[in-house]
Each structure stands twice: as C-alpha cells, then as structure tokens.
Design a protein around this motif. Sequence first.
Motif, PDB file in Angstrom:
ATOM      1  N   LEU A   1      45.212 -79.369 -50.443  1.00  0.00           N
ATOM      2  CA  LEU A   1      43.837 -78.862 -51.125  1.00  0.00           C
ATOM      3  C   LEU A   1      42.684 -79.142 -49.975  1.00  0.00           C
ATOM      4  CD1 LEU A   1      41.810 -77.986 -53.494  1.00  0.00           C
ATOM      5  CD2 LEU A   1      40.949 -80.485 -53.449  1.00  0.00           C
ATOM      6  N   LEU A   2      42.512 -79.945 -49.104  1.00  0.00           N
ATOM      7  CA  LEU A   2      41.773 -79.968 -48.036  1.00  0.00           C
ATOM      8  C   LEU A   2      42.325 -78.746 -46.990  1.00  0.00           C
ATOM      9  CD1 LEU A   2      39.065 -81.110 -46.656  1.00  0.00           C
ATOM     10  CD2 LEU A   2      41.017 -82.721 -45.599  1.00  0.00           C
ATOM     11  N   ARG A   3      43.703 -78.572 -46.509  1.00  0.00           N
ATOM     12  CA  ARG A   3      43.766 -77.500 -45.616  1.00  0.00           C
ATOM     13  C   ARG A   3      44.123 -76.896 -45.586  1.00  0.00           C
ATOM     14  NH1 ARG A   3      48.793 -78.194 -41.773  1.00  0.00           N
ATOM     15  NH2 ARG A   3      48.553 -75.667 -40.785  1.00  0.00           N
ATOM     16  N   HIS A   4      44.702 -76.046 -47.310  1.00  0.00           N
ATOM     17  CA  HIS A   4      45.005 -75.155 -47.209  1.00  0.00           C
ATOM     18  C   HIS A   4      43.989 -74.072 -48.058  1.00  0.00           C
ATOM     19  CE1 HIS A   4      48.728 -74.166 -44.913  1.00  0.00           C
ATOM     20  NE2 HIS A   4      48.549 -75.521 -45.092  1.00  0.00           N
ATOM     21  N   ARG A   5      43.642 -75.090 -49.057  1.00  0.00           N
ATOM     22  CA  ARG A   5      42.956 -74.130 -49.859  1.00  0.00           C
ATOM     23  C   ARG A   5      41.367 -75.353 -50.550  1.00  0.00           C
ATOM     24  NH1 ARG A   5      44.531 -75.378 -54.494  1.00  0.00           N
ATOM     25  NH2 ARG A   5      46.538 -76.751 -54.439  1.00  0.00           N
TER      26      ARG A   5
ATOM     27  N   GLY B   1      39.002 -67.335 -38.171  1.00  0.00           N
ATOM     28  CA  GLY B   1      39.853 -68.096 -38.411  1.00  0.00           C
ATOM     29  C   GLY B   1      41.092 -67.934 -39.249  1.00  0.00           C
ATOM     30  N   GLU B   2      41.831 -68.675 -39.750  1.00  0.00           N
ATOM     31  CA  GLU B   2      42.339 -69.157 -41.495  1.00  0.00           C
ATOM     32  C   GLU B   2      42.566 -70.114 -41.705  1.00  0.00           C
ATOM     33  OE1 GLU B   2      46.450 -67.271 -41.610  1.00  0.00           O
ATOM     34  OE2 GLU B   2      46.048 -66.561 -39.331  1.00  0.00           O
ATOM     35  N   PHE B   3      41.856 -70.241 -42.719  1.00  0.00           N
ATOM     36  CA  PHE B   3      42.345 -71.885 -43.079  1.00  0.00           C
ATOM     37  C   PHE B   3      43.325 -72.410 -43.216  1.00  0.00           C
ATOM     38  CE2 PHE B   3      39.406 -70.012 -46.930  1.00  0.00           C
ATOM     39  CZ  PHE B   3      38.227 -71.024 -46.141  1.00  0.00           C
ATOM     40  N   GLY B   4      43.137 -73.810 -43.326  1.00  0.00           N
ATOM     41  CA  GLY B   4      44.901 -74.682 -42.090  1.00  0.00           C
ATOM     42  C   GLY B   4      45.205 -74.222 -40.409  1.00  0.00           C
ATOM     43  N   HIS B   5      44.202 -74.059 -39.946  1.00  0.00           N
ATOM     44  CA  HIS B   5      44.316 -74.296 -38.824  1.00  0.00           C
ATOM     45  C   HIS B   5      43.411 -74.009 -37.230  1.00  0.00           C
ATOM     46  CE1 HIS B   5      46.981 -70.902 -40.972  1.00  0.00           C
ATOM     47  NE2 HIS B   5      47.936 -71.039 -39.230  1.00  0.00           N
TER      48      HIS B   5
ATOM     49  N   GLN C   1      39.400 -79.192 -35.392  1.00  0.00           N
ATOM     50  CA  GLN C   1      40.077 -79.702 -34.246  1.00  0.00           C
ATOM     51  C   GLN C   1      41.314 -80.351 -34.263  1.00  0.00           C
ATOM     52  OE1 GLN C   1      36.309 -80.933 -31.460  1.00  0.00           O
ATOM     53  NE2 GLN C   1      37.379 -82.928 -32.879  1.00  0.00           N
ATOM     54  N   LEU C   2      42.076 -80.542 -34.987  1.00  0.00           N
ATOM     55  CA  LEU C   2      42.988 -81.328 -34.995  1.00  0.00           C
ATOM     56  C   LEU C   2      43.796 -81.239 -36.172  1.00  0.00           C
ATOM     57  CD1 LEU C   2      45.335 -82.868 -33.401  1.00  0.00           C
ATOM     58  CD2 LEU C   2      44.050 -84.689 -33.756  1.00  0.00           C
ATOM     59  N   ILE C   3      44.813 -80.898 -35.966  1.00  0.00           N
ATOM     60  CA  ILE C   3      46.109 -80.879 -37.718  1.00  0.00           C
ATOM     61  C   ILE C   3      47.176 -81.907 -37.426  1.00  0.00           C
ATOM     62  CG2 ILE C   3      47.310 -80.062 -39.610  1.00  0.00           C
ATOM     63  CD1 ILE C   3      44.831 -77.861 -39.178  1.00  0.00           C
ATOM     64  N   ASP C   4      47.287 -82.476 -38.091  1.00  0.00           N
ATOM     65  CA  ASP C   4      48.849 -83.291 -37.611  1.00  0.00           C
ATOM     66  C   ASP C   4      49.272 -83.310 -39.043  1.00  0.00           C
ATOM     67  OD1 ASP C   4      51.457 -85.445 -37.457  1.00  0.00           O
ATOM     68  OD2 ASP C   4      50.016 -86.861 -36.095  1.00  0.00           O
TER      69      ASP C   4
ATOM     70  N   ILE D   1      43.490 -84.024 -40.745  1.00  0.00           N
ATOM     71  CA  ILE D   1      42.663 -83.159 -39.703  1.00  0.00           C
ATOM     72  C   ILE D   1      41.309 -84.007 -39.890  1.00  0.00           C
ATOM     73  CG2 ILE D   1      41.223 -81.067 -41.025  1.00  0.00           C
ATOM     74  CD1 ILE D   1      43.887 -80.492 -43.729  1.00  0.00           C
ATOM     75  N   GLN D   2      40.959 -82.920 -38.790  1.00  0.00           N
ATOM     76  CA  GLN D   2      39.513 -83.387 -37.983  1.00  0.00           C
ATOM     77  C   GLN D   2      39.186 -82.354 -37.729  1.00  0.00           C
ATOM     78  OE1 GLN D   2      39.702 -84.329 -33.667  1.00  0.00           O
ATOM     79  NE2 GLN D   2      39.906 -86.564 -34.455  1.00  0.00           N
TER      80      GLN D   2
END
Length: 152
Positions: free
Chosen positions: A23-27, A47-51, A74-77, A83-84
């Motif tokens: 949810l937080l990353r993509h939607r 940009g794009e959600f989740g990037h 800033q960061l996704i792992d 997600i940062q």
Amino acid sequence: MGLHGKLVAAIEFKAGGDVFHELLRHRPQDISTISPEIVKGCDLHEGEFGHVGSIISWDYIHDGKVKKAKEVIQLIDEEKKLIQFKVIEGDLMELYKDLIITIHVETNGGIDLVTCTMEYEMLNEDVEHPISILSLFIDLTKSIETHHLAQP
C-alpha cells in the motif's frame, strides 16, 4: 538541548506486513480513502509511485488542521520492505531543518511489525520533538490495519 533527534515506533500489524508495504509503496493515494480522518490526499508530483526519486505530496490532519508535506522517496529496499522519505516542503519544514522518515516491515516470531523511524534536525531549541507526528503515524497504521482486517 540538542537539535538532532531520532524517534522510533514499532507497531504490530495484524493484517500482514506485505499488505502495508504494498500500500505505502505502490498505492499511497488509496490511504486517503482508507483513513480520510487522517489523510486528506496524496498526489504524485514527479516520477512514479514506488520509485526512488519520485516526489509525493500529502494533505493530512494534524492538531485539527489540514497540513501539507512534500516528500521525495530516497530509498526502497524490497527485501527489508523498507521505504525512506525525505520531507522537502510543507508545514513540517517550518519547524525542522531536516526530516527523514523510514518505514519498514519486519516479521519477528510470526508477528509483523511496522516500524517508523524519524530522524530530524530542529530549526532551533524552541521547536518540540515531532512526537505528535509519530503518534499520527501510529494512528494511521492502526486505521489501515482495521480497514484491512474488515475486508472479506
């Protein structure tokens, strides 16, 4: 009194950590539908959600008032479900020189924990630590959990 600080909250999330991260990353725009009493809107500016590098704007309720925040991812792992975000504009920048919010999901003993870490630098010694913002995040996490547990 120091101007730098770090606050951490770990909240058990019974609806599944993958659900929260997805949810937080993509939607994230769906959060305003799930918790309209806390989040009024979420818009993509760049940009794009989740990037990484994408810029997201939030309208939220804090202390009974609608506030705004613009953040860059800033960061996704994916492995750590992390997600940062770095706050770059908005009401919080009137109080903090720097504010980085890291949200990750970890599973420990079969329990999913959503952890929010806020690292910040206050503009001056008269500024309060962002405890009420962390509390708002806890309320939002519980609201998302309640919503997802109610789904068939």
